[in-house]
Design an enzyme around this catalytic site. Structure first.
Site, short mmCIF file in Angstrom:
data_model
loop_
_atom_site.label_atom_id
_atom_site.label_comp_id
_atom_site.label_asym_id
_atom_site.label_seq_id
_atom_site.Cartn_x
_atom_site.Cartn_y
_atom_site.Cartn_z
N CYS A 170 0.59 -1.49 -0.05
CA CYS A 170 -0.06 0.68 0.08
C CYS A 170 1.30 1.06 -0.19
O CYS A 170 1.49 1.80 -0.67
CB CYS A 170 -1.24 0.24 1.52
SG CYS A 170 -2.26 0.90 1.44
N ASP A 227 -9.07 -2.89 -7.36
CA ASP A 227 -8.23 -1.86 -6.58
C ASP A 227 -9.28 -0.49 -6.70
O ASP A 227 -9.33 -0.15 -7.85
CB ASP A 227 -6.75 -1.59 -6.90
CG ASP A 227 -6.51 -0.39 -6.26
OD1 ASP A 227 -7.28 0.14 -4.78
OD2 ASP A 227 -5.35 -1.06 -4.99
N HIS A 262 -7.60 -4.09 -2.85
CA HIS A 262 -6.92 -3.11 -2.20
C HIS A 262 -6.47 -4.41 -1.25
O HIS A 262 -7.32 -4.35 -0.41
CB HIS A 262 -6.83 -1.52 -2.23
CG HIS A 262 -5.69 -1.02 -1.96
ND1 HIS A 262 -5.23 -0.87 -2.81
CD2 HIS A 262 -5.42 -0.65 -0.86
CE1 HIS A 262 -4.03 -0.06 -1.82
NE2 HIS A 262 -4.23 0.34 -0.38
#
Length: 294
Positions: A170, A227, A262
């Site tokens: 991330c 995502d 994500h």
């Protein structure tokens, strides 16, 4: 999932202490980050430390020292080194476990707490406050400098930084691209769903797209097709920039998992997608083994 139940966790924690040199975090927190939400105990992977030298270390930096988690095969030296860059939640149990997983594969893995000067991410229960009060105040220059210092520490403590890799998740995935373009010793990187494009400012003057053509080591990008924050268009733009770059850029590649969103590798969260996470980990290990062990 932005906050836990109504318990005032902040009131249970000791007050923050600012050291003379401006560090807020001087040791790593235990457990999982509260802002990440309830832990999914049924999927959270727990890697033991048997056969490993694992635990907190202090990394000297230009203005003091920062805490880091180090895991390495016990009794071995001249180990290939992998820098592990945290999510927005800091160096909590998930990141420590990733370090142990890498150590089980024969690497020295080190995760420095890169928010040490800005705040303690373990104290926050709300993602919005964590971002505004800590994460968004961390300069890229500080992060890159701390990673340089971590690599230097590794070289003096059993690691071989002529065989240097970096991985991150991330927030840390974005840093992987930047660091692979910064440090000539980086032989390989693995970026897990890190942002590729975005606005620039004093703290983030460069985005991965800007340095894509100048990588020192090739990067494997592991991304989720669902995502919402990282579009396929941005991935395609990055692919084109890499194709027009140097040898390491051209050797970089992406794997996009169409059924994953994500944070699909974060096994302690509901975002975890087991098939994508396991396949991504296998690919990451093959990527690092080829670059750092052969």
């Amino acid at each position: 999932m932005s906050r836990l139940p109504d318990t005032d966790f902040d009131s249970l924690l000791p007050p923050l202490v600012m050291t003379r040199r401006g560090f807020i975090v001087t040791s790593l927190a235990g457990g999982f980050a509260m802002a990440a939400g309830p832990v999914a105990a049924q999927t959270a992977i727990k890697t033991d430390a048997e056969g490993l030298l694992a635990g907190e270390v202090k990394i000297p930096v230009k203005d003091g020292s920062i805490p880091a988690y180090r895991a390495a095969p016990e009794g071995k030296t001249v180990l290939p080194v992998i820098l592990v860059v945290q999510e927005i939640f800091g160096v909590h149990d998930y990141i420590k476990d990733v370090c142990r997983r890498l150590a089980k594969q024969g690497y020295m893995a080190i995760a420095p707490e890169l928010y040490s000067r800005q705040g303690d991410p373990s104290r926050y229960t709300e993602i919005s406050r964590l971002l505004s009060e800590v994460v968004n105040k961390v300069p890229d220059e500080q992060v890159i400098g701390d990673l340089d210092a971590t690599a230097e520490w590794a070289a003096k403590n059993g690691g071989n930084t002529e065989r240097l890799g970096i991985t991150g998740f991330c927030w840390g995935g974005r840093i992987v691209w930047l660091y692979a373009a910064h440090n000539p010793k980086v032989k390989a990187g693995v970026a897990w769903y890190g942002r590729l494009v975005g606005d620039k400012g004093p703290l983030q003057p460069t985005q991965p797209i800007d340095v894509a053509a100048e990588l020192h080591g090739p990067v494997l990008g592991l991304y989720g097709g669902k995502d919402a924050g990282i579009t396929q268009d941005s991935i395609d733009t990055m692919k084109q920039a890499l194709a027009n770059g140097n040898e390491a850029a051209k050797a970089s590649t992406f794997m996009v998992y169409p059924d994953a969103g994500h944070a699909f590798h974060a096994d302690y969260r509901p975002s975890y997608v087991e098939a994508a996470a396991k396949d991504g980990w296998t690919r990451a290990m093959q990527w690092f083994d080829k670059a750092l062990k052969e």
